[in-house]
Design a protein around this motif. Structure first.
Motif, PDB file in Angstrom:
ATOM      1  N   VAL A  25      39.759  25.301  38.121  1.00 50.71           N
ATOM      2  CA  VAL A  25      38.637  26.927  38.024  1.00 50.71           C
ATOM      3  C   VAL A  25      38.296  27.002  39.548  1.00 50.71           C
ATOM      4  N   ALA A  26      38.505  28.697  38.912  1.00 49.60           N
ATOM      5  CA  ALA A  26      38.131  29.283  40.770  1.00 49.60           C
ATOM      6  C   ALA A  26      36.814  30.142  40.689  1.00 49.60           C
ATOM      7  N   ALA A  27      36.418  30.749  42.464  1.00 49.37           N
ATOM      8  CA  ALA A  27      35.373  31.818  42.008  1.00 49.37           C
ATOM      9  C   ALA A  27      36.045  32.793  42.296  1.00 49.37           C
ATOM     10  N   VAL A  28      35.486  33.765  41.988  1.00 49.97           N
ATOM     11  CA  VAL A  28      35.747  35.015  42.813  1.00 49.97           C
ATOM     12  C   VAL A  28      34.002  35.591  43.073  1.00 49.97           C
ATOM     13  N   ASP A  29      33.493  35.228  44.713  1.00 47.61           N
ATOM     14  CA  ASP A  29      32.107  35.825  44.756  1.00 47.61           C
ATOM     15  C   ASP A  29      32.045  36.314  45.924  1.00 47.61           C
ATOM     16  N   PRO A  30      31.147  36.456  46.410  1.00 49.34           N
ATOM     17  CA  PRO A  30      31.279  37.601  47.599  1.00 49.34           C
ATOM     18  C   PRO A  30      30.781  36.476  49.385  1.00 49.34           C
ATOM     19  N   VAL A  31      30.351  35.336  48.261  1.00 57.06           N
ATOM     20  CA  VAL A  31      28.786  34.272  49.445  1.00 57.06           C
ATOM     21  C   VAL A  31      29.654  33.350  49.651  1.00 57.06           C
ATOM     22  N   GLY A  52      40.884  27.124  43.340  1.00 62.79           N
ATOM     23  CA  GLY A  52      40.814  28.358  44.406  1.00 62.79           C
ATOM     24  C   GLY A  52      39.682  28.784  44.743  1.00 62.79           C
ATOM     25  N   MET A  53      39.291  30.419  45.326  1.00 61.12           N
ATOM     26  CA  MET A  53      38.442  30.994  45.711  1.00 61.12           C
ATOM     27  C   MET A  53      39.081  32.511  46.111  1.00 61.12           C
ATOM     28  N   ALA A  59      42.059  39.793  45.941  1.00 59.23           N
ATOM     29  CA  ALA A  59      42.090  38.760  46.413  1.00 59.23           C
ATOM     30  C   ALA A  59      42.026  38.270  45.049  1.00 59.23           C
ATOM     31  N   ALA A  60      41.046  38.708  44.252  1.00 58.02           N
ATOM     32  CA  ALA A  60      40.897  37.495  42.885  1.00 58.02           C
ATOM     33  C   ALA A  60      42.000  37.809  42.111  1.00 58.02           C
ATOM     34  N   MET A  61      42.751  38.729  41.750  1.00 60.15           N
ATOM     35  CA  MET A  61      44.341  39.320  41.063  1.00 60.15           C
ATOM     36  C   MET A  61      45.110  38.946  41.416  1.00 60.15           C
ATOM     37  N   GLN A  62      45.212  38.664  42.631  1.00 58.68           N
ATOM     38  CA  GLN A  62      46.420  37.974  43.517  1.00 58.68           C
ATOM     39  C   GLN A  62      46.349  35.687  43.111  1.00 58.68           C
ATOM     40  N   LEU A  63      45.009  35.651  43.300  1.00 56.12           N
ATOM     41  CA  LEU A  63      44.723  34.243  42.912  1.00 56.12           C
ATOM     42  C   LEU A  63      45.210  34.274  41.943  1.00 56.12           C
ATOM     43  N   CYS A  64      45.588  35.085  40.467  1.00 50.58           N
ATOM     44  CA  CYS A  64      45.567  34.419  39.026  1.00 50.58           C
ATOM     45  C   CYS A  64      46.866  34.495  39.059  1.00 50.58           C
ATOM     46  N   GLU A  65      47.201  35.837  39.598  1.00 50.72           N
ATOM     47  CA  GLU A  65      48.555  35.859  39.932  1.00 50.72           C
ATOM     48  C   GLU A  65      49.057  34.441  39.689  1.00 50.72           C
ATOM     49  N   GLN A  66      49.164  34.204  40.796  1.00 47.99           N
ATOM     50  CA  GLN A  66      50.318  33.168  41.919  1.00 47.99           C
ATOM     51  C   GLN A  66      49.806  31.915  41.866  1.00 47.99           C
ATOM     52  N   VAL A  67      48.335  31.224  41.410  1.00 43.79           N
ATOM     53  CA  VAL A  67      47.631  30.322  40.674  1.00 43.79           C
ATOM     54  C   VAL A  67      47.552  29.631  39.444  1.00 43.79           C
ATOM     55  N   ALA A 258      48.121  27.415  49.626  1.00 40.03           N
ATOM     56  CA  ALA A 258      46.318  27.595  50.054  1.00 40.03           C
ATOM     57  C   ALA A 258      46.330  28.029  49.323  1.00 40.03           C
ATOM     58  N   ALA A 259      45.741  27.767  47.881  1.00 38.79           N
ATOM     59  CA  ALA A 259      44.800  28.739  46.989  1.00 38.79           C
ATOM     60  C   ALA A 259      43.980  28.007  46.578  1.00 38.79           C
TER      61      ALA A 259
END
Length: 264
Positions: A25-31, A52-53, A59-67, A258-259
């Motif tokens: 589970v990853a989070a995409v949130d500004p807070v 990851g977050m 950053a969200a697209m990078q996270l989903c591509e890499q992790v 590090a994600a």
């Protein structure tokens, strides 16, 4: 099978039973506080692990591509026109997207747009951790979950009156559909942050010439004179959005190694 070993620095929950599949589970949130709260919830929930977050679209697209997480929990304020939802969904059809809906987006129109864009679950942003964990599981198993408190928004909308004649461009610009590819959208995000082609190339692991090609395509698709004009058009048409009021500066780009780490 996609699996990322959980970081056990938060929470004390044991892992899933032997042979069972753990969902990343990853989070995409500004807070930051909410992201770390989600991380803590995931760490103490059996059958889930933290992947990851991210705090921005890029950053969200990078996270989903890499992790490649199994589930992304996405704040509706970061995606008011559901462009990010659509790009993440088309980029990885197996990805499950759970939208945390804010009061400002709590409408039939937003719910329908999010689902059409690829969201699998819609829950209130104020949802308690236990219900959110259940929503994540239900969304992954059933590919659709709407929190009961939002049931009224699933009713068939009333017939709307015919729209009025369009206003001049400088008065009320129309909300455009996403005309850009996934990579072009990432490049445009970074152009809007003031980065030059060489810096964008390093962040996206592309050649400078490839970035130039993407920029030329963005200018053509948006009928823009230059980079500044393209960014202006993108904000006016809703392709790019301003940061939510409670956001902070964008997070650093996600690195694969590090994600899955949770900041202390």
């Amino acid at each position: 099978m996609r699996r990322i070993e959980p970081n056990r620095t938060l929470g004390s929950a044991s892992g899933p039973p032997a042979g069972a599949r753990s969902l990343g589970v990853a989070a995409v949130d500004p807070v930051p506080l909410l992201r770390e709260g989600l991380a803590a919830m995931v760490h103490r929930t059996q059958g889930l692990h933290w992947a990851g977050m991210a705090a921005s679209h890029h950053a969200a697209m990078q996270l989903c591509e890499q992790v490649r997480p199994d589930v992304v929990v996405l704040d509706s304020a970061l995606d008011p026109h559901c462009h990010l939802t659509r790009l993440l969904s088309t980029g990885d059809p197996a990805l499950v997207i759970v939208t945390l809906i804010r009061d400002a987006n709590r409408t039939q129109q937003y719910l329908a747009t999010a689902i059409a864009a690829g969201a699998h679950a819609i829950v209130p942003r104020s949802i308690d951790p236990r219900r959110l964990a259940e929503a994540v599981r239900r969304a992954h198993s059933d590919r659709r979950y709407i929190d009961p408190s939002l049931a009224a928004l699933t009713a068939r909308p009333k017939r709307q009156p015919a729209p009025r004649a369009a206003l001049p461009d400088d008065t009320a610009p129309p909300r455009a559909a996403m005309p850009l590819s996934r990579r072009e959208y990432q490049v445009l995000q970074l152009v809007a942050e003031g980065l030059e082609n060489s810096a964008i190339a390093k962040l996206l692991f592309l050649s400078v010439e490839t970035v130039r090609t993407h920029v030329k395509s963005i200018l053509r698709k948006l009928s823009a004179r230059d980079r500044t004009h393209a960014v202006t058009i993108a904000f006016r048409s809703g392709i790019l959005i301003a940061k939510p009021d409670d956001s902070i500066a964008p997070a650093s780009p996600v690195a694969p190694a590090a994600a899955s780490q949770v900041p202390h």
